[in-house]
Write a protein that holds these residues in place. Sequence first.
Motif, PDB file in Angstrom:
ATOM      1  N   SER A 167      52.086  19.358  28.427  1.00 59.27           N
ATOM      2  CA  SER A 167      50.917  19.640  29.548  1.00 59.27           C
ATOM      3  C   SER A 167      51.406  20.051  30.886  1.00 59.27           C
ATOM      4  O   SER A 167      52.029  19.064  31.522  1.00 59.27           O
ATOM      5  N   ASP A 187      44.702  25.390  24.949  1.00 56.59           N
ATOM      6  CA  ASP A 187      43.490  24.866  25.300  1.00 56.59           C
ATOM      7  C   ASP A 187      42.492  26.337  25.378  1.00 56.59           C
ATOM      8  O   ASP A 187      41.195  26.149  25.034  1.00 56.59           O
ATOM      9  N   GLU A 188      42.824  27.176  26.229  1.00 57.96           N
ATOM     10  CA  GLU A 188      42.291  28.520  26.296  1.00 57.96           C
ATOM     11  C   GLU A 188      42.077  29.334  25.057  1.00 57.96           C
ATOM     12  O   GLU A 188      40.925  29.813  24.836  1.00 57.96           O
ATOM     13  N   ASP A 199      39.059  27.414  23.216  1.00 55.95           N
ATOM     14  CA  ASP A 199      37.667  27.642  23.916  1.00 55.95           C
ATOM     15  C   ASP A 199      37.214  29.137  23.680  1.00 55.95           C
ATOM     16  O   ASP A 199      36.139  29.366  23.376  1.00 55.95           O
ATOM     17  N   SER A 217      49.685  23.667  27.093  1.00 54.47           N
ATOM     18  CA  SER A 217      48.177  23.423  27.445  1.00 54.47           C
ATOM     19  C   SER A 217      48.018  22.748  28.721  1.00 54.47           C
ATOM     20  O   SER A 217      48.855  21.827  29.124  1.00 54.47           O
ATOM     21  N   THR A 228      45.467  20.967  29.911  1.00 57.57           N
ATOM     22  CA  THR A 228      45.163  19.463  29.526  1.00 57.57           C
ATOM     23  C   THR A 228      45.058  19.638  27.991  1.00 57.57           C
ATOM     24  O   THR A 228      45.400  20.385  27.251  1.00 57.57           O
ATOM     25  N   VAL A 229      44.939  18.348  27.433  1.00 56.62           N
ATOM     26  CA  VAL A 229      45.449  17.970  25.976  1.00 56.62           C
ATOM     27  C   VAL A 229      43.984  17.107  25.467  1.00 56.62           C
ATOM     28  O   VAL A 229      44.019  16.109  25.314  1.00 56.62           O
ATOM     29  N   PRO A 230      42.943  17.803  25.237  1.00 55.13           N
ATOM     30  CA  PRO A 230      41.693  17.250  24.499  1.00 55.13           C
ATOM     31  C   PRO A 230      41.900  17.082  23.106  1.00 55.13           C
ATOM     32  O   PRO A 230      42.950  17.134  22.515  1.00 55.13           O
ATOM     33  N   ILE A 256      43.220  19.964  20.925  1.00 47.13           N
ATOM     34  CA  ILE A 256      44.674  20.373  20.903  1.00 47.13           C
ATOM     35  C   ILE A 256      45.432  19.424  20.237  1.00 47.13           C
ATOM     36  O   ILE A 256      46.483  19.523  19.468  1.00 47.13           O
ATOM     37  N   ASP A 294      37.688  22.718  35.197  1.00 49.29           N
ATOM     38  CA  ASP A 294      38.830  23.429  34.330  1.00 49.29           C
ATOM     39  C   ASP A 294      38.694  25.091  34.947  1.00 49.29           C
ATOM     40  O   ASP A 294      39.941  25.625  35.338  1.00 49.29           O
TER      41      ASP A 294
END
Length: 650
Positions: A43, A158-159, A162, A186, A188-190, A193, A326
């Motif tokens: 990240s 992440d993109e 999305d 990434s 972020t790591v939601p 992910i 974001d």
Amino acid sequence: MSLPDTISAPLARALATKGYETLTPVQSAIIEPETAGRDLLVSAQTGSGKTVAFGMAIAATLLGEAESFTSVGAPLALVIAPTRELALQVERELQWLYAEAGAKMATCVGGMDARTERRALDRGAHIVVGTPGRLRDHITRGALDMSALRAVVLDEADEMLDLGFREDLEFILDAAPEERRTLLFSATVPKPIAQLAKTFQRDALRVAATSGGEQHADIDYKLMLVPSNERENAIINTLLYFEAVNTIVFASTREGVKHLSARLHNRGFDVVTLSGELSQAERTNALQSMRDGRARICVATDVAARGIDLPNLDLVIHADLPTNPDTLLHRSGRTGRAGRKGTCVIISPMHRRNVAQRILRTAKLDVTNMAPPTAAEIDARYREGILTATALTLPVAEEEAEFVAQLMERHSVEAIAAAYLRQQLAARPAPEDVTENPQPGKPGDSDPRTRERFEGGTWFKVNVGRKQRAEPRWLLPMLCKAGDVTKTAIGSIRIFDTESIFEVAAQKADAFSRSLAKNGSGERGVTITAVDGPGERRAGPPPSQRRPPGPIERYDPNAPRPERADRQARYGSAGLKPDDFEAPATGAWNPSADADKPRAPKRDFDKPRPPKVSKAPPSKDKGKPKWAGKPDGAAKPPKKDHKAKRKPQI
């Protein structure tokens, strides 16, 4: 400072040639000894040098102990990016990074000629970079051989999720050999992910290059609050004030990009656009124009918010507020990259300042407020730039000396200086007028979709109503045209049987009356007059500033039509007076007043009705058949045979 020894030798030479002396945090973390040969979940914020980082990370996996690639066959590494621009940029970065190693590259991105890509894959490549949809298409057609893959890199994972590429990513990763390295990058790591990493990575090492409080330390964030009707003027003045080498202006929609780019182009700026509706060739040409210096401003949608790396990009302007933190970070990350300083200006209408501040708080950014640059400030910067221009400090060249002497003979120094000043100012766009230090509550800072408050408004009437099929949707444009006002100056509209009344904001009432006296209603047979009679005055507020009794009404185009009831009796069609708003309406039923009037007797339903008597004389032929009385031998006419006339069915 020398580069670490853990970097592969050919890549270290390429970095030294490029001028690298130190590494960014993510680049340093990716080449630590414990990361060798392992799957990585990294990240790091955009603009932190991730492309060079994963290029260094997979070098040992691809080259081993060798200094260069020996043969070309099936791809050894696959890099997946969410957008065409990012994929092409990654390919350019890896080209110079692996130049010493002799790597062959191939790209597979949507919008490009698939036949050309297939021919490149047939010739062989060491590293393939592409977008998920096009890569899946080549795998399905058998053009992309995945059997020799040693490493797969997912950039901006992440993109990609999305954008809805999860199914494509799973298909590609399922087609890759199980004995491979998988590097997932990434911002972020939601949770999605983390699930993707758990499914397709083996004992991945988590690498966090930066903490949440250190995001974009090289970017100076400024929040500019402006009246909603001065947003475009503030954008123009911001461009003129900073005079950045390259600038990206972000808009939310394609139509917004078209409108804003046209406005800037008309003002003399060199502008290109970047949005999803453009072809890949058009988008590539736009970015190349920015790199070549043919254009200095790019107006773009969020399609350009990830992966675009332009040289000398010093300024990012958010013409429309981003929808979430974001998006704000990824837009802003186009500047302040690889140690360079940058400026990010968020332009927010006054009525959306709370939304802007909430997004900035959530993003944990240190933001300073900035007033929109005024015309005087921009003129002062213009003149300072002219006085300190480098051209004025250069010595006179030999080939210029003769002509300079001729200028000095024919014209005075003041005339030459004045001509130079006029020329320099004419080459710069003129600044726009903006409100100095705008504050909440000033005119123009309200939401343009809301109506003004109508305290003390003036009531007028127009001689059309329900019987003339009057409706607010065609009354409102007529009233605005007749009074030379906008729709925000018109308040309640109440429609009765043969006339309608409407309210005009107090500050617009006099101008409305003057326009009526000069031009009339503009429609044949339609008259508009004030509700008050001339010269009538009462104690207390003027009658023109009194509302009809009842709650304040606002026109709602989706609301059902109100019931007619007895409003005609209350307001009347021709004699509407100020007293009608105070006293009971004439003609309405009053139980106490009508108590003595005789009423019709009630009907007794138990008593049978009398038989009805027909006034028409009885017919002589009643009860006889229609064919009776015909000549002898005549009989009842036979029935028609309808079946005989039917057409045969085909």
